[in-house]
Scaffold this motif. Structure first.
Motif, mmCIF file in Angstrom:
data_model
loop_
_atom_site.group_PDB
_atom_site.id
_atom_site.type_symbol
_atom_site.label_atom_id
_atom_site.label_comp_id
_atom_site.label_asym_id
_atom_site.label_seq_id
_atom_site.Cartn_x
_atom_site.Cartn_y
_atom_site.Cartn_z
ATOM 1 N N UNK A 194 8.492 7.232 -9.172
ATOM 2 C CA UNK A 194 9.612 7.005 -10.090
ATOM 3 C C UNK A 194 10.387 8.296 -10.359
ATOM 4 N N UNK A 195 9.750 9.447 -10.171
ATOM 5 C CA UNK A 195 10.408 10.727 -10.423
ATOM 6 C C UNK A 195 11.075 11.306 -9.181
ATOM 7 N N UNK A 196 10.789 10.724 -8.034
ATOM 8 C CA UNK A 196 11.288 11.304 -6.788
ATOM 9 C C UNK A 196 12.779 11.055 -6.602
ATOM 10 N N UNK A 197 13.454 12.073 -6.057
ATOM 11 C CA UNK A 197 14.866 11.972 -5.728
ATOM 12 C C UNK A 197 15.057 11.299 -4.369
ATOM 13 N N UNK A 198 13.976 11.193 -3.586
ATOM 14 C CA UNK A 198 14.049 10.645 -2.227
ATOM 15 C C UNK A 198 13.983 9.130 -2.238
ATOM 16 N N UNK A 199 14.265 8.549 -1.075
ATOM 17 C CA UNK A 199 14.111 7.113 -0.880
ATOM 18 C C UNK A 199 12.624 6.817 -0.709
ATOM 19 N N UNK A 200 12.081 6.025 -1.592
ATOM 20 C CA UNK A 200 10.641 5.762 -1.586
ATOM 21 C C UNK A 200 10.276 4.417 -0.952
ATOM 22 N N UNK A 201 11.225 3.795 -0.263
ATOM 23 C CA UNK A 201 10.966 2.465 0.294
ATOM 24 C C UNK A 201 9.794 2.510 1.274
ATOM 25 N N UNK A 202 9.793 3.495 2.167
ATOM 26 C CA UNK A 202 8.728 3.586 3.170
ATOM 27 C C UNK A 202 7.374 3.786 2.503
ATOM 28 N N UNK A 203 7.354 4.623 1.482
ATOM 29 C CA UNK A 203 6.097 4.873 0.770
ATOM 30 C C UNK A 203 5.636 3.626 0.026
ATOM 31 N N UNK A 204 6.575 2.851 -0.513
ATOM 32 C CA UNK A 204 6.212 1.602 -1.183
ATOM 33 C C UNK A 204 5.594 0.616 -0.200
ATOM 34 N N UNK A 205 6.143 0.567 1.004
ATOM 35 C CA UNK A 205 5.590 -0.323 2.032
ATOM 36 C C UNK A 205 4.177 0.108 2.394
ATOM 37 N N UNK A 206 3.987 1.413 2.602
ATOM 38 C CA UNK A 206 2.663 1.929 2.938
ATOM 39 C C UNK A 206 1.674 1.636 1.819
ATOM 40 N N UNK A 207 2.113 1.839 0.578
ATOM 41 C CA UNK A 207 1.234 1.579 -0.564
ATOM 42 C C UNK A 207 0.835 0.118 -0.622
ATOM 43 N N UNK A 208 1.783 -0.785 -0.410
ATOM 44 C CA UNK A 208 1.490 -2.218 -0.452
ATOM 45 C C UNK A 208 0.533 -2.614 0.661
ATOM 46 N N UNK A 209 0.756 -2.048 1.861
ATOM 47 C CA UNK A 209 -0.094 -2.379 3.007
ATOM 48 C C UNK A 209 -1.530 -1.943 2.755
ATOM 49 N N UNK A 210 -1.707 -0.710 2.290
ATOM 50 C CA UNK A 210 -3.059 -0.205 2.087
ATOM 51 C C UNK A 210 -3.722 -0.818 0.859
ATOM 52 N N UNK A 211 -2.944 -1.141 -0.157
ATOM 53 C CA UNK A 211 -3.510 -1.843 -1.305
ATOM 54 C C UNK A 211 -4.023 -3.211 -0.888
#
Length: 313
Positions: free
Chosen positions: A186-203
């Motif tokens: 939530x604090x990142x200035x970058x696009x976090x879409x890829x990280x959200x996908x990775x998080x969902x996959x591993x969760x």
């Protein structure tokens, strides 16, 4: 620019439990006693299993390693959380934040895999009791433990690589008592879409897959318990399974809720409270849930008491 990669934020502020300023002393006392109980109970269980040769079986091999993970998990955030209660400025560096997330994540992911391995241990003990020690040989137990750590490390490494690519150029206030991925995103200035996908996959992989693997042997256990003719025996078996399933539900349920819940200001505050379950409460309850009504543990305690009495005399 500091920290490289156009990162202007070099440290963060952990808000902790700022919502309860009047309960600082109470919360500190509760978490301190919880931490001390968690470490003492788990260390006591590890020592007892280590000292008593009757407990040198696959079941207690996994339980001993679970206690070790719980001690490491609660210690990873315990010291920092307790010290922050009385700090005016609760700063943590970006590197310190990353290291904390590294250890907490690998411990949590490894515990998911270890709980699945423990479920297979239960299944083997009930399905083939006569061949139990032959099926779960020391070599296989070590391989399952190593596989749990390797799986946890692989899952963390992928997320950590994506996390280190994030840029932090804006707010540096984390509404949590430790550094966690949802709050950093939530604090990142970058696009976090890829990280959200990775998080969902591993969760989904570690959480849901582990739950499915665990439910299969428990389904067999329930089916076997239904065949018990004694009402007292059936009730005792169901109570034991129910306590284990309660701990598993709290652990996996709170983890999935935190890492798959939509991010918003309100949800971050709710996730902070839910995180207390799997980082503080569950590590304290595990040694009680898995050993409180265990005849073998009680027998080991009695043997230890007799040895202490004979030693004193």
């Amino acid at each position: 620019m500091a920290g490289g990669r156009n990162r202007t934020i070099t440290r963060f502020i952990l808000l902790g439990f700022y919502e309860f300023p009047k309960l600082t002393i109470v919360l500190f006392s509760v978490f301190l006693w919880t931490y001390l109980l968690t470490v003492s109970w788990n260390m006591g269980l590890i020592t007892l299993i280590r000292m008593d040769s009757h407990l040198h079986t696959p079941k207690y091999f996994f339980l001993r390693n679970l206690s070790f993970l719980d001690i490491c998990c609660v210690s990873t955030i315990g010291f920092r959380m307790l010290s922050d209660f009385f700090k005016k400025h609760k700063f943590i560096s970006f590197m310190g934040c990353t290291i904390q997330y590294f250890f907490l994540s690998i411990l949590a992911l490894t515990e998911c895999c270890l709980l699945a391995a423990m479920a297979y241990d239960w299944y083997a003990a009930i399905h083939n009791p006569l061949l139990y020690t032959a099926i779960l040989s020391p070599t296989l137990c070590l391989k399952m433990l190593a596989g749990s750590w390797i799986s946890g490390l692989f899952g963390l490494f992928t997320q950590l690589c994506a996390l280190l690519q994030l840029h932090f150029c804006g707010p540096n206030v984390i509404n949590h008592f430790f550094c966690d991925l949802p709050q950093l995103m939530t604090l990142s200035f970058s696009d976090t879409y890829f990280l959200q996908v990775i998080r969902s996959v591993f969760t989904s992989f570690f959480g849901l897959t582990s739950v499915l693997v665990i439910m299969i042997p428990y389904g067999y256990i329930f089916a076997t318990n239904m065949k018990i003719t004694s009402a007292e025996g059936r009730s005792k078996a169901f109570n034991t399974c129910a306590s284990h399933l309660t701990a598993l539900t709290l652990f996996f349920g709170s983890g999935i809720c935190v890492y798959m819940y939509p991010k918003s200001g309100d949800s971050l505050s709710q996730n902070k409270l839910v995180s207390v379950l799997y980082t503080v409460i569950i590590p304290m309850l595990n040694p009680l849930i898995y050993s409180l009504r265990n005849r073998e543990i009680k027998g080991a305690l009695n043997r230890w008491k007799k040895r202490m009495v004979s030693y004193n005399y």
